[in-house]
Design a protein around this motif. Structure first.
Motif, PDB file in Angstrom:
ATOM      1  N   ASN A  38       0.810  -1.222   0.000  1.00  0.00           N
ATOM      2  CA  ASN A  38       0.000   0.000   0.000  1.00  0.00           C
ATOM      3  C   ASN A  38       0.844   1.272   0.000  1.00  0.00           C
ATOM      4  OD1 ASN A  38      -2.406  -1.379  -0.153  1.00  0.00           O
ATOM      5  ND2 ASN A  38      -2.767  -1.398   2.067  1.00  0.00           N
ATOM      6  N   GLU A  42       0.816   4.061  -2.964  1.00  0.00           N
ATOM      7  CA  GLU A  42       0.514   5.466  -2.662  1.00  0.00           C
ATOM      8  C   GLU A  42       1.611   6.389  -3.179  1.00  0.00           C
ATOM      9  OE1 GLU A  42      -0.437   8.295   1.239  1.00  0.00           O
ATOM     10  OE2 GLU A  42      -0.072   6.137   1.464  1.00  0.00           O
ATOM     11  N   THR A  45       1.489   6.635  -6.953  1.00  0.00           N
ATOM     12  CA  THR A  45       0.431   7.540  -7.427  1.00  0.00           C
ATOM     13  C   THR A  45       0.936   8.983  -7.464  1.00  0.00           C
ATOM     14  OG1 THR A  45      -1.240   6.066  -6.484  1.00  0.00           O
ATOM     15  CG2 THR A  45      -1.918   8.308  -6.994  1.00  0.00           C
ATOM     16  N   GLN A  46       1.675   9.377  -6.442  1.00  0.00           N
ATOM     17  CA  GLN A  46       2.211  10.738  -6.416  1.00  0.00           C
ATOM     18  C   GLN A  46       3.226  10.949  -7.549  1.00  0.00           C
ATOM     19  OE1 GLN A  46       3.765  11.414  -2.500  1.00  0.00           O
ATOM     20  NE2 GLN A  46       1.866  10.842  -1.456  1.00  0.00           N
TER      21      GLN A  46
END
Length: 246
Positions: A38, A42, A45-46
């Motif tokens: 996870n 995350e 994604t950034q």
């Protein structure tokens, strides 16, 4: 109609059940791995959010690369680079062992630092030893218009003793088998080493001293594995081959 539809779906449901059974171990492993995955997702994604700006800047780079590739002089430059490498390869094959075996680069700087270490009232000065030649000896190193290699023949004076030519060229770093033969700085000059001198004078002109001189203090006994080498230069003037001492 619903009954007929369920009959048509039965093979799919059967295969889906089998697929689910096969996925059960992977599902359990995913549950354990999610706490690690996870944060990576995350962070990814950034990063993806910043890729449009990177793509725009990269487009300029690719356009510049295309312009360079299409420039008329690019192929000329690449061909010249190939010629440069082909010229350097023989030089590096000869010079490489001087560093990899004899460590000459480091020794050179060591001697240089000592050369300018004479303390003075203003700091440090260059160490210089004045060399004067014997004026009674013909063809000495200070004479202009010498007609032959200097080979003794003068009376000793306070200005210096007899001189003899020490003109070895292309000193070796290795022998023909790649064993250490670090001739530079390992010994003095032989009194006589001139195989091709018809007069047999006390001169030292052959390229190599017989026998291997071995490595320097911090050197190696042999060239590193995989390194190509040559004992004699492959470019420039070629010195005569001395039998048994090539």
């Amino acid at each position: 109609m619903s009954t007929q539809s369920l009959v048509a779906q039965q093979p799919l449901l059967t295969d889906l059940t089998t697929f689910g059974q096969y996925m059960t171990p992977a599902t359990h492993s995913l549950e354990v791995a999610l706490p690690v995955l996870n944060p990576a997702l995350e962070q990814g994604t950034q990063v993806l959010g910043r890729t449009p700006a990177l793509n725009a800047r990269l487009q300029q780079t690719m356009q510049a690369l295309q312009t360079l590739a299409q420039a008329p002089g690019t192929n000329v430059g690449l061909n010249a680079l190939v010629d440069t490498v082909q010229t350097l390869n023989p030089m590096v094959r000869y010079l490489g062992p001087f560093q990899t075996v004899c460590d000459d680069w480091n020794y050179w700087w060591t001697y240089l630092s000592e050369h300018i270490s004479e303390a003075t009232a203003f700091g440090f000065a260059q160490r210089v030893l004045l060399m004067q030649s014997n004026p009674t000896q013909t063809n000495n190193v200070s004479d202009q218009g010498a007609t032959a290699p200097v080979n003794g023949g003068g009376a000793d004076t306070p200005l210096g003793g007899n001189q003899y030519l020490h003109g070895e060229v292309y000193g070796a770093a290795v022998d023909s088998q790649g064993n250490a033969d670090c001739e530079t700085g390992q010994r003095g000059y032989p009194k006589k080493l001139n195989y091709y001198d018809p007069q047999g004078r006390d001169l030292d002109t052959d390229s190599h001293t017989p026998g291997d001189q071995g490595p320097t203090f911090a050197g190696r006994a042999h060239v590193p594995a995989g390194e190509t080498f040559t004992r004699a230069p492959q470019t420039g003037p070629v010195t005569p081959s001395v039998p048994g001492n090539n």
